[in-house]
Design an enzyme around this catalytic site. Structure first.
Site, PDB file in Angstrom:
ATOM      1  N   LYS A  13       0.829  -1.208   0.000  1.00  0.00           N
ATOM      2  CA  LYS A  13       0.000   0.000   0.000  1.00  0.00           C
ATOM      3  C   LYS A  13       0.866   1.261   0.000  1.00  0.00           C
ATOM      4  CE  LYS A  13      -2.098  -1.242   3.843  1.00  0.00           C
ATOM      5  NZ  LYS A  13      -1.416  -2.529   4.112  1.00  0.00           N
ATOM      6  N   ARG A  88      -9.948   0.350   8.785  1.00  0.00           N
ATOM      7  CA  ARG A  88      -9.410  -0.977   9.068  1.00  0.00           C
ATOM      8  C   ARG A  88     -10.391  -1.848   9.827  1.00  0.00           C
ATOM      9  NH1 ARG A  88      -3.540   0.188   8.941  1.00  0.00           N
ATOM     10  NH2 ARG A  88      -2.464  -1.773   9.221  1.00  0.00           N
ATOM     11  N   ARG A 127      11.829  -5.548   4.883  1.00  0.00           N
ATOM     12  CA  ARG A 127      11.573  -4.112   4.643  1.00  0.00           C
ATOM     13  C   ARG A 127      12.509  -3.232   5.478  1.00  0.00           C
ATOM     14  NH1 ARG A 127       5.710  -1.634   5.371  1.00  0.00           N
ATOM     15  NH2 ARG A 127       5.858  -2.657   7.402  1.00  0.00           N
ATOM     16  N   ARG A 160      11.314  -1.508  11.121  1.00  0.00           N
ATOM     17  CA  ARG A 160      10.225  -1.176  12.034  1.00  0.00           C
ATOM     18  C   ARG A 160      10.118  -2.223  13.145  1.00  0.00           C
ATOM     19  NH1 ARG A 160       5.071   0.334   8.248  1.00  0.00           N
ATOM     20  NH2 ARG A 160       4.045  -1.005   9.787  1.00  0.00           N
ATOM     21  N   ARG A 171      -0.194  -9.387  13.121  1.00  0.00           N
ATOM     22  CA  ARG A 171      -0.842  -8.358  12.280  1.00  0.00           C
ATOM     23  C   ARG A 171      -1.695  -9.016  11.202  1.00  0.00           C
ATOM     24  NH1 ARG A 171       4.304  -5.317  10.458  1.00  0.00           N
ATOM     25  NH2 ARG A 171       2.934  -4.048   9.182  1.00  0.00           N
TER      26      ARG A 171
HETATM   27  P1  AP5 Z   1       4.874  -1.624   1.818  1.00  0.00           P
HETATM   28  O1  AP5 Z   1       4.513  -0.794   0.628  1.00  0.00           O
HETATM   29  O2  AP5 Z   1       5.622  -0.948   2.925  1.00  0.00           O
HETATM   30  O3  AP5 Z   1       3.567  -2.371   2.378  1.00  0.00           O
HETATM   31  P2  AP5 Z   1       2.307  -1.837   3.138  1.00  0.00           P
HETATM   32  O4  AP5 Z   1       1.106  -2.514   2.553  1.00  0.00           O
HETATM   33  O5  AP5 Z   1       2.273  -0.331   3.164  1.00  0.00           O
HETATM   34  O6  AP5 Z   1       2.589  -2.455   4.576  1.00  0.00           O
HETATM   35  P3  AP5 Z   1       2.513  -1.859   6.039  1.00  0.00           P
HETATM   36  O7  AP5 Z   1       3.199  -2.873   6.928  1.00  0.00           O
HETATM   37  O8  AP5 Z   1       3.015  -0.459   6.144  1.00  0.00           O
HETATM   38  O9  AP5 Z   1       0.995  -1.873   6.285  1.00  0.00           O
HETATM   39  P4  AP5 Z   1       0.285  -2.025   7.577  1.00  0.00           P
HETATM   40  O10 AP5 Z   1      -1.092  -1.808   7.062  1.00  0.00           O
HETATM   41  O11 AP5 Z   1       0.457  -3.219   8.411  1.00  0.00           O
HETATM   42  O12 AP5 Z   1       0.979  -0.917   8.510  1.00  0.00           O
HETATM   43  P5  AP5 Z   1       0.593   0.571   8.854  1.00  0.00           P
HETATM   44  O13 AP5 Z   1       1.817   1.362   8.803  1.00  0.00           O
HETATM   45  O14 AP5 Z   1      -0.612   1.006   8.083  1.00  0.00           O
HETATM   46  O15 AP5 Z   1       5.692  -2.901   1.288  1.00  0.00           O
HETATM   47  C1  AP5 Z   1       6.220  -3.855   2.201  1.00  0.00           C
HETATM   48  C2  AP5 Z   1       7.608  -4.319   1.709  1.00  0.00           C
HETATM   49  O16 AP5 Z   1       7.447  -5.077   0.502  1.00  0.00           O
HETATM   50  C3  AP5 Z   1       8.580  -3.183   1.376  1.00  0.00           C
HETATM   51  O17 AP5 Z   1       9.871  -3.568   1.755  1.00  0.00           O
HETATM   52  C4  AP5 Z   1       8.484  -3.032  -0.164  1.00  0.00           C
HETATM   53  O18 AP5 Z   1       9.701  -2.570  -0.713  1.00  0.00           O
HETATM   54  C5  AP5 Z   1       8.188  -4.477  -0.582  1.00  0.00           C
HETATM   55  N1  AP5 Z   1       7.275  -4.523  -1.731  1.00  0.00           N
HETATM   56  C6  AP5 Z   1       6.154  -3.790  -1.945  1.00  0.00           C
HETATM   57  N2  AP5 Z   1       5.549  -4.151  -3.097  1.00  0.00           N
HETATM   58  C7  AP5 Z   1       6.314  -5.161  -3.621  1.00  0.00           C
HETATM   59  C8  AP5 Z   1       6.213  -5.982  -4.798  1.00  0.00           C
HETATM   60  N3  AP5 Z   1       5.176  -5.832  -5.663  1.00  0.00           N
HETATM   61  N4  AP5 Z   1       7.172  -6.923  -5.009  1.00  0.00           N
HETATM   62  C9  AP5 Z   1       8.199  -7.108  -4.119  1.00  0.00           C
HETATM   63  N5  AP5 Z   1       8.354  -6.353  -2.999  1.00  0.00           N
HETATM   64  C10 AP5 Z   1       7.416  -5.398  -2.743  1.00  0.00           C
HETATM   65  O19 AP5 Z   1       0.099   0.388  10.355  1.00  0.00           O
HETATM   66  C11 AP5 Z   1       0.988   0.076  11.397  1.00  0.00           C
HETATM   67  C12 AP5 Z   1       0.210  -0.061  12.702  1.00  0.00           C
HETATM   68  O20 AP5 Z   1      -0.448   1.185  13.015  1.00  0.00           O
HETATM   69  C13 AP5 Z   1      -0.921  -1.096  12.728  1.00  0.00           C
HETATM   70  O21 AP5 Z   1      -0.441  -2.402  13.008  1.00  0.00           O
HETATM   71  C14 AP5 Z   1      -1.810  -0.542  13.842  1.00  0.00           C
HETATM   72  O22 AP5 Z   1      -1.293  -0.817  15.110  1.00  0.00           O
HETATM   73  C15 AP5 Z   1      -1.725   0.955  13.610  1.00  0.00           C
HETATM   74  N6  AP5 Z   1      -2.768   1.454  12.695  1.00  0.00           N
HETATM   75  C16 AP5 Z   1      -2.584   2.026  11.480  1.00  0.00           C
HETATM   76  N7  AP5 Z   1      -3.754   2.354  10.923  1.00  0.00           N
HETATM   77  C17 AP5 Z   1      -4.711   1.976  11.801  1.00  0.00           C
HETATM   78  C18 AP5 Z   1      -6.127   2.034  11.792  1.00  0.00           C
HETATM   79  N8  AP5 Z   1      -6.803   2.543  10.759  1.00  0.00           N
HETATM   80  N9  AP5 Z   1      -6.791   1.541  12.859  1.00  0.00           N
HETATM   81  C19 AP5 Z   1      -6.150   1.042  13.914  1.00  0.00           C
HETATM   82  N10 AP5 Z   1      -4.808   0.945  13.993  1.00  0.00           N
HETATM   83  C20 AP5 Z   1      -4.095   1.414  12.944  1.00  0.00           C
END
Ligand code: AP5
Length: 218
Positions: A13, A88, A127, A160, A171
């Site tokens: 994402k 979410r 990552r 992270r 997660r």
């Molecule tokens: P990346 O693009 O970083 O993936 P992502 O989908 O953004 O993953 P996140 O871990 O950031 O999502 P998340 O939803 O768990 O965390 P968030 O920060 O929102 O890609 C991942 C890796 O793969 C990278 O190394 C990239 O280079 C590689 N990659 C990408 N695409 C690729 C491809 N096609 N091929 C090969 N490699 C690839 O949330 C963190 C925490 O915050 C949550 O756990 C929760 O505690 C809290 N939180 C956030 N939002 C909420 C909410 N709305 N409600 C409640 N708690 C929340």
């Protein structure tokens, strides 16, 4: 353009959102990035959120909904926005519907980045992020040419706290239990579009762009 990027952790994402933001000049709103910034600055919100985040749990809905209610009213959202990591849960989605209704706005599409759990684990274990500008790297799939420094700003790359395998698996469970119900929520509203996110970043981007162009043409 008012779009939600939906998908499990590690679906890509953040990676895709960074490109879409540059190409379409819309606000990229990542709840994860906002929360991490608050943790870094040790704000009240950051202190409330940190324990949930480190354990791979969701931050309570009322905290997130209040935070997003403020964020969506900011000026940069007038030209459109891309939501990454929000909503979410079903209560968050219902709160978003209400908020948009009060602003006389509606969503254009919800793009589901669909990918298997084992691909996610591989992606997240490797990552690395830039501490300064947030640029995303991967030790195998997208290494920085500057080693442990960011290619864009020279900042230090770090792993992270929630990218450890046990936390990644928690997660994923949280995603399947609490976030996946949003797939049928948005499908029933006719907004859901599915993209195969298990392929290369450029193929995923091409599929997303095709969907966006379709929307622009409507
Ligand atoms: P990346 O693009 O970083 O993936 P992502 O989908 O953004 O993953 P996140 O871990 O950031 O999502 P998340 O939803 O768990 O965390 P968030 O920060 O929102 O890609 C991942 C890796 O793969 C990278 O190394 C990239 O280079 C590689 N990659 C990408 N695409 C690729 C491809 N096609 N091929 C090969 N490699 C690839 O949330 C963190 C925490 O915050 C949550 O756990 C929760 O505690 C809290 N939180 C956030 N939002 C909420 C909410 N709305 N409600 C409640 N708690 C929340």
């Amino acid at each position: 353009m008012r779009v939600i990027l939906l998908g499990p952790p590690g679906a890509g994402k953040g990676t895709q959102a960074a490109e879409i933001k540059t190409k379409y000049k819309v606000a990229h709103i990542s709840t994860g990035d906002i929360l991490r910034q608050n943790v870094k600055e040790k704000t009240k919100l950051g202190c409330q959120a940190q324990e949930f985040m480190n354990g791979g749990k969701l931050v309570p809905d009322e905290i997130i909904v209040g935070m997003m209610g403020e964020r969506l009213k900011e000026k940069d959202c007038e030209k459109g926005f891309l939501l990454d990591g929000f909503p979410r849960t079903v209560p968050q989605a219902e709160a978003l519907d209400q908020l948009l209704a009060t602003m006389n706005l509606s969503l254009d599409a919800v793009i589901l980045l669909d990918v298997d759990d084992e691909v996610v684990v591989k992606r997240l274990c490797g990552r690395r992020m830039c501490r300064q500008c947030g640029e995303i790297y991967h030790v195998t799939f997208k290494p920085s040419s500057q080693g442990m420094r960011c290619e864009k700003c020279g900042g230090e790359l770090f792993q992270r706290d929630d990218d450890k395998e046990t936390v990644i698996r928690s997660r994923l469970k949280v995603y399947h239990d609490q976030t996946a119900p949003l797939i049928s929520y948005y499908d029933e509203k006719g907004l859901l579009r599915k993209v195969n996110a298990g392929t290369s970043s450029s193929s995923v981007m091409a599929e997303i762009e095709a969907l966006v162009q379709e929307k622009v043409a409507e």
